[in-house]
Design a protein around this motif. Structure first.
Motif, PDB file in Angstrom:
ATOM      1  N   THR C  91       0.841  -1.206   0.000  1.00 46.01           N
ATOM      2  CA  THR C  91       0.000   0.000   0.000  1.00 46.01           C
ATOM      3  C   THR C  91       0.869   1.245   0.000  1.00 46.01           C
ATOM      4  OG1 THR C  91      -1.574  -1.219   1.363  1.00 46.01           O
ATOM      5  CG2 THR C  91      -1.837   1.181   1.291  1.00 46.01           C
ATOM      6  N   ARG C  92       0.401   2.283  -0.668  1.00 45.34           N
ATOM      7  CA  ARG C  92       1.129   3.562  -0.651  1.00 45.34           C
ATOM      8  C   ARG C  92       1.189   4.090   0.782  1.00 45.34           C
ATOM      9  NH1 ARG C  92       2.536   7.101  -4.410  1.00 45.34           N
ATOM     10  NH2 ARG C  92       1.363   5.900  -5.962  1.00 45.34           N
ATOM     11  N   GLY C  93       2.380   4.397   1.246  1.00 41.96           N
ATOM     12  CA  GLY C  93       2.564   4.874   2.619  1.00 41.96           C
ATOM     13  C   GLY C  93       2.151   6.322   2.747  1.00 41.96           C
ATOM     14  N   LEU C  94       1.992   6.717   3.989  1.00 40.85           N
ATOM     15  CA  LEU C  94       1.540   8.060   4.328  1.00 40.85           C
ATOM     16  C   LEU C  94       2.664   9.072   4.156  1.00 40.85           C
ATOM     17  CD1 LEU C  94      -0.120   8.477   7.817  1.00 40.85           C
ATOM     18  CD2 LEU C  94       1.892   9.828   7.198  1.00 40.85           C
ATOM     19  N   VAL C  95       2.381  10.173   3.464  1.00 42.71           N
ATOM     20  CA  VAL C  95       3.401  11.218   3.361  1.00 42.71           C
ATOM     21  C   VAL C  95       2.886  12.530   3.943  1.00 42.71           C
ATOM     22  CG1 VAL C  95       4.683  10.273   1.401  1.00 42.71           C
ATOM     23  CG2 VAL C  95       2.680  11.706   0.995  1.00 42.71           C
ATOM     24  N   ASP C  96       1.642  12.520   4.396  1.00 46.37           N
ATOM     25  CA  ASP C  96       1.001  13.760   4.841  1.00 46.37           C
ATOM     26  C   ASP C  96       0.045  13.368   5.970  1.00 46.37           C
ATOM     27  OD1 ASP C  96      -0.865  15.856   5.149  1.00 46.37           O
ATOM     28  OD2 ASP C  96      -0.502  16.517   3.080  1.00 46.37           O
ATOM     29  N   ALA C  97       0.044  14.159   7.043  1.00 45.98           N
ATOM     30  CA  ALA C  97      -0.778  13.815   8.205  1.00 45.98           C
ATOM     31  C   ALA C  97      -2.255  13.715   7.836  1.00 45.98           C
ATOM     32  CB  ALA C  97      -0.562  14.830   9.331  1.00 45.98           C
ATOM     33  N   ALA C  98      -2.634  14.358   6.704  1.00 46.46           N
ATOM     34  CA  ALA C  98      -4.036  14.316   6.296  1.00 46.46           C
ATOM     35  C   ALA C  98      -4.466  12.912   5.871  1.00 46.46           C
ATOM     36  CB  ALA C  98      -4.263  15.295   5.135  1.00 46.46           C
ATOM     37  N   GLU C  99      -3.486  12.029   5.704  1.00 47.77           N
ATOM     38  CA  GLU C  99      -3.821  10.692   5.203  1.00 47.77           C
ATOM     39  C   GLU C  99      -4.059   9.685   6.328  1.00 47.77           C
ATOM     40  OE1 GLU C  99      -1.411   9.890   1.302  1.00 47.77           O
ATOM     41  OE2 GLU C  99      -0.069  10.896   2.757  1.00 47.77           O
ATOM     42  N   VAL C 100      -4.086  10.160   7.550  1.00 44.09           N
ATOM     43  CA  VAL C 100      -4.201   9.236   8.681  1.00 44.09           C
ATOM     44  C   VAL C 100      -5.440   8.349   8.551  1.00 44.09           C
ATOM     45  CG1 VAL C 100      -4.635   9.112  11.157  1.00 44.09           C
ATOM     46  CG2 VAL C 100      -2.820  10.603  10.283  1.00 44.09           C
ATOM     47  N   ASP C 101      -6.527   8.922   8.134  1.00 44.80           N
ATOM     48  CA  ASP C 101      -7.754   8.115   8.048  1.00 44.80           C
ATOM     49  C   ASP C 101      -7.665   7.049   6.956  1.00 44.80           C
ATOM     50  OD1 ASP C 101      -9.197   9.034  10.199  1.00 44.80           O
ATOM     51  OD2 ASP C 101      -9.852  10.824   9.104  1.00 44.80           O
ATOM     52  N   GLY C 120      14.235   9.057  12.278  1.00 41.49           N
ATOM     53  CA  GLY C 120      14.537  10.430  11.923  1.00 41.49           C
ATOM     54  C   GLY C 120      13.372  11.156  11.257  1.00 41.49           C
ATOM     55  N   ARG C 121      12.187  10.556  11.284  1.00 46.18           N
ATOM     56  CA  ARG C 121      11.003  11.223  10.718  1.00 46.18           C
ATOM     57  C   ARG C 121       9.895  11.206  11.765  1.00 46.18           C
ATOM     58  NH1 ARG C 121      11.214   7.472   5.282  1.00 46.18           N
ATOM     59  NH2 ARG C 121      13.348   8.044   4.697  1.00 46.18           N
ATOM     60  N   PRO C 122      10.068  12.010  12.827  1.00 49.71           N
ATOM     61  CA  PRO C 122       9.132  11.932  13.964  1.00 49.71           C
ATOM     62  C   PRO C 122       7.681  12.210  13.583  1.00 49.71           C
ATOM     63  CG  PRO C 122      10.646  13.823  14.170  1.00 49.71           C
ATOM     64  CD  PRO C 122      11.148  12.982  13.056  1.00 49.71           C
ATOM     65  N   GLU C 123       7.440  13.094  12.602  1.00 50.71           N
ATOM     66  CA  GLU C 123       6.047  13.424  12.255  1.00 50.71           C
ATOM     67  C   GLU C 123       5.360  12.215  11.612  1.00 50.71           C
ATOM     68  OE1 GLU C 123       4.547  16.000  13.448  1.00 50.71           O
ATOM     69  OE2 GLU C 123       6.532  16.423  14.321  1.00 50.71           O
ATOM     70  N   THR C 124       6.112  11.471  10.811  1.00 46.79           N
ATOM     71  CA  THR C 124       5.565  10.267  10.187  1.00 46.79           C
ATOM     72  C   THR C 124       5.249   9.219  11.247  1.00 46.79           C
ATOM     73  OG1 THR C 124       6.977  10.756   8.298  1.00 46.79           O
ATOM     74  CG2 THR C 124       5.977   8.568   8.364  1.00 46.79           C
ATOM     75  N   ALA C 125       6.169   9.061  12.185  1.00 42.83           N
ATOM     76  CA  ALA C 125       5.936   8.094  13.258  1.00 42.83           C
ATOM     77  C   ALA C 125       4.654   8.422  14.010  1.00 42.83           C
ATOM     78  CB  ALA C 125       7.136   8.072  14.214  1.00 42.83           C
ATOM     79  N   LYS C 126       4.473   9.722  14.305  1.00 41.74           N
ATOM     80  CA  LYS C 126       3.276  10.138  15.051  1.00 41.74           C
ATOM     81  C   LYS C 126       2.005   9.877  14.241  1.00 41.74           C
ATOM     82  CE  LYS C 126       5.650  13.840  17.491  1.00 41.74           C
ATOM     83  NZ  LYS C 126       5.863  15.300  17.422  1.00 41.74           N
ATOM     84  N   ALA C 127       2.086  10.114  12.943  1.00 41.47           N
ATOM     85  CA  ALA C 127       0.889   9.933  12.114  1.00 41.47           C
ATOM     86  C   ALA C 127       0.455   8.457  12.103  1.00 41.47           C
ATOM     87  CB  ALA C 127       1.168  10.425  10.695  1.00 41.47           C
ATOM     88  N   TYR C 128       1.414   7.549  12.014  1.00 39.36           N
ATOM     89  CA  TYR C 128       1.047   6.133  12.033  1.00 39.36           C
ATOM     90  C   TYR C 128       0.542   5.720  13.422  1.00 39.36           C
ATOM     91  CZ  TYR C 128       2.700   4.961   7.328  1.00 39.36           C
ATOM     92  OH  TYR C 128       2.827   4.861   5.976  1.00 39.36           O
TER      93      TYR C 128
END
Lengths: 314, 314, 314, 314
Positions: C91-101, C120-128
């Protein structure tokens, strides 16, 4: 097209396994990995055919060579290639000098006899040399038993126009050559050797034989080193877990300018039978080339491949 | 009796410390430990006198050479010998090309100028070469900055009957020479190189400089190897705990006959400044011998002691 | 019979390749080689199913998981087992917090989300982590980005009855654990540490990322050692020839009774992705067991498997 | 102020040299380098006095202890400290059980007898134990001859209120403890051991004795390892160049997750006599403390310092 060299081999141990499989691998893939020279006297690796093999193990006698090479205690690995049946049933080896004529009869049609049995049986070595002489076949002695170093044998082969190469194989890349190279470099660069040791560990049947009779080999190894008085050899260690691998630990302690310390620690890991086969393939081609060119006796080309060439101490 | 060679040295770092102390040790004990040749052109180690030294560190300037060599950041150890005062106060080094004549005046009476400053300052190297020319003194460039490789400088020194040796010291027993020797041995014995790496760690100020500007050195190290395409260099590591020692970890993965694995792991530990001084003592004697014999320009005898002799790429 | 644990994974790199292949190998052969515990909370290795996988590489997206794990730059070897098609398209991974849903929707039906992307990508970790929360799925953070160490995330997962394990995987048998074990042994036996160094070399894409951003990792490695003030770390070395292997050279210099020298030199060679997968298989089972038993938040059982468990510095 | 512990020692070899010199070094410099515990039962290193010493070498008998410890074949180095004359002439050691009373008379006034003679002479060990009993002195058996493991001796010492510690010293930081620690770590982290070997090299007279009578020691070394069935021991190697140093080469081959290869190579270098003295100083203090506190028999505190404590196989 070159006529293939017909080779008989005495001993169906790991070294023969490596030789037989390596030739098959080369024929299938064309690979020249680990091959010193693509051509020796115009002969390629694939130009060598093993057409007869002698062994004394009841298990191996009568089996096809391509099966016998995997029988215990052999433990050289199965290489990643297909191994077509050789249609060479292993012949019962000579155990009595009275059998020389039987052996000579088997050799008829061969060009080279590679004597690759365990070291330490000089009477057996002589009997096979005799058989080679009678059959008109070149002889290669890979053991430390003196044949090529014995001027009487050398004269006899030379007079008959038959090549005689030996004695005692130098491994393609073994402990002695690495250790000696480093000690020579040290001396060449002006450093002062303080002390050095060598530990040799192995897991083949050949190695086990050496461990049980270490003295001559230890001396032979020291002879191979340029600074032997400062070098100490740990006892050989037979470790079955190593299988066909040999491991050496070398240490060199020296002093540089101002007496400051210089140290070198080396671990070397090789497959011992590959080290033998990689040299045997060259000795076979040198012997066959000489025979075909009518040069009997020794060929100086073989010297870097031998530990005790003619002229060295017996 | 031979007249002693009067040498001036640029740089009062670890390499000069090793040179000065090693000469004193030899004079006291007669020791030839770590000395490549007792005599070079008839000159012994004890025939070399350091009569002038240039440095830019305020701490060192004005101190006696035998004290300055122990000042920070130098960390080559104090050898086990007495070190008589040299009565050579360290002279302020050149920081501006306008000072060439001041330097040349200090060189009056010297026969050889050993340029042993850090690499990477080509203008400084040229200024000292100019001073040597004006003062009629032989010049040895131990840095990688191109002087002896520059045909203009070579012609000028040759025309003036002044020896010019360089560039870039090959350590007496360093990583490159050990690694290259092993790679050559491998090829010579017919093995196939698969991959190899080299890790270099050191604790001197010179090493710290290299770490901060690694690119040229990394390339230079690769150039010193015979099979560079399969060799990878880990980044240089400055570890202060090593002090004047250098540690190298080498690995070689290869294939022997039949494609079986061969591996070599080496740890080498040396005092870097000893490796430099043991070569400098020979370069000085080659240069002095050539000067006294009226041979200006380069001496081929120096080639094994240099990384970039005349004719190599700049 | 136990219901299989449905796991989603973020990142289709070497670590995921090792995890997917190792599970298949176990199912085929029953092998427990390299497995810490046959059962964790009653769950076996074969009870784990990867049912979804996220990646950002265009090449991998849409491919079946069992093909994507062999795509460049992945270089973990193909294990010697059949790998049945997973029928899990990447699946295409998340690159933007808007994709959380969108991510949360994919997670529906899974029990555990293994976050195995690069550090090293804390925002991505938080989104997942957010997506896992919304989907009601346990979360495992194998990166050094702080999630489990952040008390707000821990409270949120605990309150929701969802397990949260992390941060930063401790390799099953890596440099830190070997080095630290030896340093502790030294202290326990009463020896005095003088100095020690660590060289880490690797060939994976993860390793290349670390080399390009070494500072945090270097500190993290020092934190893992009991005697950090005497230990120096050489710069990480990315050597592509090592492929998925990691090599470490450790040295320890110490003093024993009477101040005599003690030295230890170690070479460690491991497949880095195996070291990760061997730990991930346990974390997954701990998380699934806790979820099924209704224990949200952290499980102390995970602590030996993590470098930075809750309570350690961020 | 604490009254000094009066210790008699049997054997004036390298281990006694290291003990005597290490105590002197500590008294002069206060150094606690290589000392496990500053205080054991309230006793410091400087609280130990060697007041009698037994030896059988004619050369050593009658010499002051501080001279005898440097006599051949001893080769432990002279530590960098002044060694005040002990005024302890070496006493002729016991060679016949009839001399027990002579020995007991010498022991009068001592608190501890440290039995530090070569292993393999059980009758001698018993005779000294008998002398200690008669003289009312605690006994420490550092050899592998069974005294503390023999319940009859233990009962007798316990009944007499005399401490009895033994048997067989575990070196402070030796091959066994390092190898076993690594094998345990491997198991704890879930890796599967494939094979392992150990090479031991040394240059002391004690080591030469072991080499000439290796069997019991080899077994004892295997007993010290947690995974003995996969571990092979190379034959012990006596190399005089090592002097009082011991060198071990360890190799561990294992498999991690997915069966991938993990390997560990270790070189350990220690001064064997320091490893013994660093343990003896603790055993002496444990024995003296127990004697002063009226605890006869064994002290469990000694167990980590011994290879064969009471309860292990004879």
């Amino acid at each position: 097209m070159i006529e293939r060299v017909r080779v008989a081999v005495v001993g169906v141990g790991n070294n023969t396994s490596a030789l037989v499989q390596g030739i098959a691998l080369h024929r299938q893939t064309g690979s020249l990995v680990g091959v010193r020279s693509p051509l020796v006297d115009g002969l390629g690796v694939g130009d060598i055919d093993i057409v007869a093999a002698f062994a004394v193990s009841e298990r191996k006698i009568g089996s096809d060579l391509t099966e016998a090479i995997f029988m215990a205690p052999n433990n050289f690995p199965r290489l990643d290639c297909e191994l077509p049946r050789a249609d060479v049933p292993v012949t019962r080896g000579l155990v009595d000098a009275a059998e020389v004529d039987r052996v000579a009869a088997v050799l008829a049609g061969a060009e080279v006899l590679l004597y690759s049995a365990p070291s330490g049986r000089p009477e057996t070595a002589k009997a096979y040399a005799e058989a080679a002489c009678r059959a008109g076949v070149a002889f290669i002695n890979t053991t430390s038993d003196p044949i090529a170093r014995d001027p009487r044998w050398m004269s006899r082969f030379a007079a008959a126009g038959l090549p005689l190469l030996g004695d005692d194989l130098a491994s393609q890349f073994g402990t002695s050559v690495v250790h000696d190279t480093l000690l020579r470099l040290l001396a060449e660069r002006g450093l002062t050797l303080v002390s050095s040791y060598q530990v040799n560990l192995g897991g083949t049947e050949d190695f086990r034989n050496l461990v049980e009779n270490p003295d001559s080999k230890k001396q032979s190894k020291l002879n191979a080193l340029s600074a032997a008085d400062k070098v100490q050899m740990a006892p050989l260690g037979y470790l079955s877990q190593l299988k066909s691998q040999k491991v050496a630990h070398l240490n060199v302690e020296a002093q540089g300018w101002g007496g400051t310390a210089v140290s070198l620690d080396v671990k070397l890991k090789v497959h011992d039978p590959s080290g033998a086969a990689g040299v045997n393939i060259d000795l076979i081609r040198i012997a066959a080339g000489a025979l075909r060119n009518g040069h009997g006796g020794y060929s100086a080309e073989a010297t870097p491949l031998l530990k005790s060439p003619p002229g060295t101490a017996v």
